[in-house]
Design an enzyme around this catalytic site. Sequence first.
Site, PDB file in Angstrom:
ATOM      1  N   ASP A  19       0.822  -1.205   0.000  1.00  0.00           N
ATOM      2  CA  ASP A  19       0.000   0.000   0.000  1.00  0.00           C
ATOM      3  C   ASP A  19       0.858   1.257   0.000  1.00  0.00           C
ATOM      4  OD1 ASP A  19      -2.372  -1.473   0.026  1.00  0.00           O
ATOM      5  OD2 ASP A  19      -2.413  -1.568   2.217  1.00  0.00           O
ATOM      6  N   TYR A  45       6.603  -9.924   6.833  1.00  0.00           N
ATOM      7  CA  TYR A  45       6.534  -8.479   7.026  1.00  0.00           C
ATOM      8  C   TYR A  45       7.168  -8.096   8.360  1.00  0.00           C
ATOM      9  CZ  TYR A  45       3.478  -7.465   3.051  1.00  0.00           C
ATOM     10  OH  TYR A  45       2.969  -7.304   1.794  1.00  0.00           O
TER      11      TYR A  45
END
Length: 319
Positions: free
Chosen positions: A51, A109
Amino acid sequence: MNYLLILSYDGTNYCGFQVQPNGRSVAQTFQDGLEAVLGCRPDIKGCSRTDAGVHALGFALNFHADTRIPPQKLPLAINQYLPMDIRVLSARVVPEDFHARYAAHTKTYLYRIHNSPIDSPFDEKYYTRVPRHLDGERMDKAAKQFVGRHDFLALCAAGSSAAAHGDTVRTITDCGVVRKGDEVEITVTADGYLYNMVRILAGTLCEVGAGRMGPEEIPAILASRDRSKAGPTFPAKGLFLKCVNYDSPLSPPDGGQLSQRATATTAASGGNREELLGQRPAGHECRPRHEVDAGSRNPFSPWQAGQACATIENSRALR
């Protein structure tokens, strides 16, 4: 040939990896640099859709091209045409049907928290600051509750297409919290993620660390499938795509190997096999830029370039 590249980028000034109509993306910027080197603009397949504002330490992508530039020279060649906030770390040839997204076994992540009332003047863009002291041990205990195959709807932001289709079950294989002085690092490895899942997970763990929630509450939060039961969505700037794991051996044309699990199926995205496996479009041929435009403002001889700053030997290079 099919090339696999590993990129690192600062997502601060981009609207995300994928090309968007409302802003400049990492993909668009990378393709501009790639076109400057190859003289054409191949379609690229990214391993993920990060994003706006999200960073990457080891982002994988692949593309098909016909070029005489050796793979080990591609990073230095492409980096000459990229801004400093995007770097190609390594490149190699992989089998023709390899797809960076659908061949990925897991992705890891990292979420960074600066646990101090005072910001760092050097890397404020790369963490979320939490002034109140966080109990890292409590957070780590709570993080372990996320491991396993669960319905993660409670950690999914509104507007998710996966949630709209009822596809909210994912498997987290590892999740942990480590404190290093004032820095708190949350890492999570999973076979897939929902919209804002890691940022909500980080916000939930910080609620635990601040004492507003108990580690034992995590299973009930997941079982509720209720977004309001979880913590806040933390800012994008603290989130990094750390690495991608391809888990079973590949045998690329050059005889090397890269770990990868070949599990691409048409059911994964509803597309056809050619789209999923990244088949090269007919007539998609590229030549180095210097072959196309001998009068380039910045001629580059890839055969004289030094070694790329990183290479992919096996799956450990991506972990």
